[in-house]
Scaffold this active site. Structure first.
Site, PDB file in Angstrom:
ATOM      1  N   PHE A 334       0.853  -1.185   0.000  1.00 41.34           N
ATOM      2  CA  PHE A 334       0.000   0.000   0.000  1.00 41.34           C
ATOM      3  C   PHE A 334       0.892   1.239   0.000  1.00 41.34           C
ATOM      4  O   PHE A 334       1.763   1.387   0.846  1.00 41.34           O
ATOM      5  CB  PHE A 334      -0.895   0.003   1.238  1.00 41.34           C
ATOM      6  CG  PHE A 334      -2.108   0.868   1.089  1.00 41.34           C
ATOM      7  CD1 PHE A 334      -3.223   0.401   0.411  1.00 41.34           C
ATOM      8  CD2 PHE A 334      -2.137   2.142   1.622  1.00 41.34           C
ATOM      9  CE1 PHE A 334      -4.349   1.195   0.272  1.00 41.34           C
ATOM     10  CE2 PHE A 334      -3.251   2.943   1.490  1.00 41.34           C
ATOM     11  CZ  PHE A 334      -4.369   2.473   0.809  1.00 41.34           C
ATOM     12  N   CYS A 398      -1.904  -2.976  -5.653  1.00 36.39           N
ATOM     13  CA  CYS A 398      -1.408  -3.051  -4.284  1.00 36.39           C
ATOM     14  C   CYS A 398      -2.455  -3.624  -3.340  1.00 36.39           C
ATOM     15  O   CYS A 398      -3.656  -3.585  -3.604  1.00 36.39           O
ATOM     16  CB  CYS A 398      -0.991  -1.663  -3.784  1.00 36.39           C
ATOM     17  SG  CYS A 398      -2.373  -0.508  -3.620  1.00 36.39           S
ATOM     18  N   CYS A 399      -1.968  -4.172  -2.235  1.00 37.83           N
ATOM     19  CA  CYS A 399      -2.790  -4.475  -1.066  1.00 37.83           C
ATOM     20  C   CYS A 399      -1.976  -3.992   0.120  1.00 37.83           C
ATOM     21  O   CYS A 399      -1.150  -3.096  -0.044  1.00 37.83           O
ATOM     22  CB  CYS A 399      -3.152  -5.960  -0.992  1.00 37.83           C
ATOM     23  SG  CYS A 399      -1.743  -7.086  -1.021  1.00 37.83           S
ATOM     24  N   ALA A 400      -2.182  -4.526   1.296  1.00 42.18           N
ATOM     25  CA  ALA A 400      -1.435  -4.016   2.451  1.00 42.18           C
ATOM     26  C   ALA A 400       0.054  -4.278   2.304  1.00 42.18           C
ATOM     27  O   ALA A 400       0.875  -3.361   2.393  1.00 42.18           O
ATOM     28  CB  ALA A 400      -1.970  -4.640   3.733  1.00 42.18           C
TER      29      ALA A 400
END
Length: 447
Positions: A334, A398-400
């Site tokens: 992220f 994106c993710c975390a």
């Protein structure tokens, strides 16, 4: 009497070209008021009476509170919330808006009264005699409001709900509205109606009611079904255990200092996350397609989001923020605002995190829950979003952490667009980028 349904699916909001007749909206509001008013006085009065029968009612009061002055005229803003309570129901654009506001009122009432019955507290200050209009208003208030219904302050919970209802409708008078609401909030102290601990607990209840019945979007409990996924159930139990432990810490710590009650906040945040894993899914985060979240979600889940940000830093601090995969598509964690603006588009899959402030690049959020496989619909939507975004420049998916949700979507995109012949080959391609990826695919699948 038959009450209006709270399910928005039974009463969808109309388009701008098909406004609902206002007479129907007023009737809906009147029906709710006809129920809510007697329900309030009956339950509030019952909790007061029940507490008055006990001789062991305690109080939570800080020594420095004795320095709070009694200001008689502030009973006027204190009482004004009653006017706004009714007007807020009557002045709505849709029946669904009436239903959701009534749902918030009902939630605050039920939870507060349950607390008053289970954990009654008493106000310790004795008000001086007052005359004139303030004296009359205090006399009327004393006729039904006894000093037992303290934490959480229902007055503050309703104030949060009513403040939120009007803050987007009074744009030309926003400053006046915020100031008046601040005065109402302060009046619970300057009228000696409540102690300080009642205010944050009441605010927490108010934001919970806003979260449970959001103005827009899905209800967090709509269509809830207990998950059949074994991993999701384990994670739900894990967060439920965390909720219980933190809640126990708040209760035990309260015997030492009332400040320990601040743990009620992270306990509620963990309970909401447990609810997500139990079957509610990413809707509990109330994240919109542009990456923003509702005010209630921002407040209630702040402790969890802080933990998620710390976790992101711990796992990715020694890794590059993103890596190139193919044809202008990047995979990463992220981003910060500066990192996001280096791309034409950000495809955001982290349901639990909010878009950073100040981002100017295009942002598309498709909320997914961490550590769980996305639904086929969400996966397909994300893959289509990547391909569409390539026409606007480089794309960051994106993710975390950039290890699982975003990696899975990028792998699916590689296969769907023919850039990798199989999921196993897509996995190998992502692994070769130097970024850790955790995908549930057969990596030994023949090419």
């Amino acid at each position: 009497m038959v009450l209006p349904a709270l399910d928005p699916a039974l009463d969808p909001a109309p388009s701008a070209s098909a406004r609902e007749p206002y007479a129907g909206i007023v009737l809906r509001a009147a029906l709710w008021l006809a129920f809510l008013a007697p329900f309030f006085y009956a339950t509030y009065g019952f909790a007061n009476w029940l507490a008055s029968q006990r001789d062991d009612i305690g109080s939570i009061v800080f020594a420095w509170e004795r320095g709070i002055p009694f200001i008689a005229w502030t009973i006027v803003p204190y009482w004004s919330i009653n006017l706004f309570y009714g007007l807020s129901l009557l002045l709505n654009d849709t029946k669904r808006g009436v239903d959701r506001l009534a749902g918030r009122y009902l939630t605050a009432q039920i939870v507060a009264v349950a607390c008053f019955i289970l954990f009654p507290l008493t106000a310790t200050f004795v008000r001086p005699q007052t005359s004139g209009l303030p004296g009359f208003m205090f006399a009327v208030l004393g006729g039904f409001d006894k000093p037992f219904n303290q934490a959480p302050s229902l007055h503050i919970a309703l104030l949060i709900i009513i403040w939120d209802h009007w803050r987007g409708r009074l744009k030309g008078m926003a400053t006046v509205w915020h100031a008046w609401c601040l005065l109402i909030g302060a009046s619970v102290l300057t009228t000696w109606q409540h102690h300080v601990i009642d205010i944050p607990t009441g605010a927490l209840l108010g934001f919970f009611a806003l979260w449970l019945f959001p103005r827009d979007g899905e209800l967090p409990f709509a269509g809830f079904q207990l998950t059949a996924d074994a991993r999701a159930r384990r994670l739900a139990r894990f967060y439920a255990l965390g909720t219980a432990l933190v809640l126990a810490g708040a209760v035990a710590g309260a015997f030492v200092s009332a400040l320990w009650l601040i743990l009620l906040w992270p306990a509620l945040a963990l309970a909401i996350v447990a609810f997500a894993y139990a079957g509610a899914g990413a809707r509990v985060f109330q994240k919109t397609a542009d990456g923003s979240v509702s005010l209630a979600s921002r407040v209630l889940l702040l402790p969890y989001r802080l933990g998620a940000r710390i976790n992101r830093w711990v796992w990715t601090r020694k890794l590059p923020p993103h890596v190139a995969i193919a044809d202008g598509v990047f995979l990463g964690r992220f981003p910060t605002a500066a990192e996001a603006d280096a791309f034409g588009t950000v495809i955001d899959l982290a349901g639990e995190l909010e878009r950073p402030r100040g981002v100017t690049s295009r942002w598309t959020a498709i909320a997914m829950v961490d550590l769980l496989p996305p639904s086929p619909e969400a996966q397909a939507q994300a893959v289509a979003a990547i391909e569409a975004a390539r026409g606007h420049g480089t794309v960051l998916v994106c993710c975390a952490l950039g290890f699982q949700r975003s990696a899975g979507v990028v792998a699916e995109w590689l296969v769907a667009t023919g850039r990798s012949p199989t999921p196993a080959q897509a996995h190998k391609r992502l692994a070769a980028s130097g970024r850790p990826v955790h995908l549930r695919i057969a990596v030994d699948e023949p090419a």
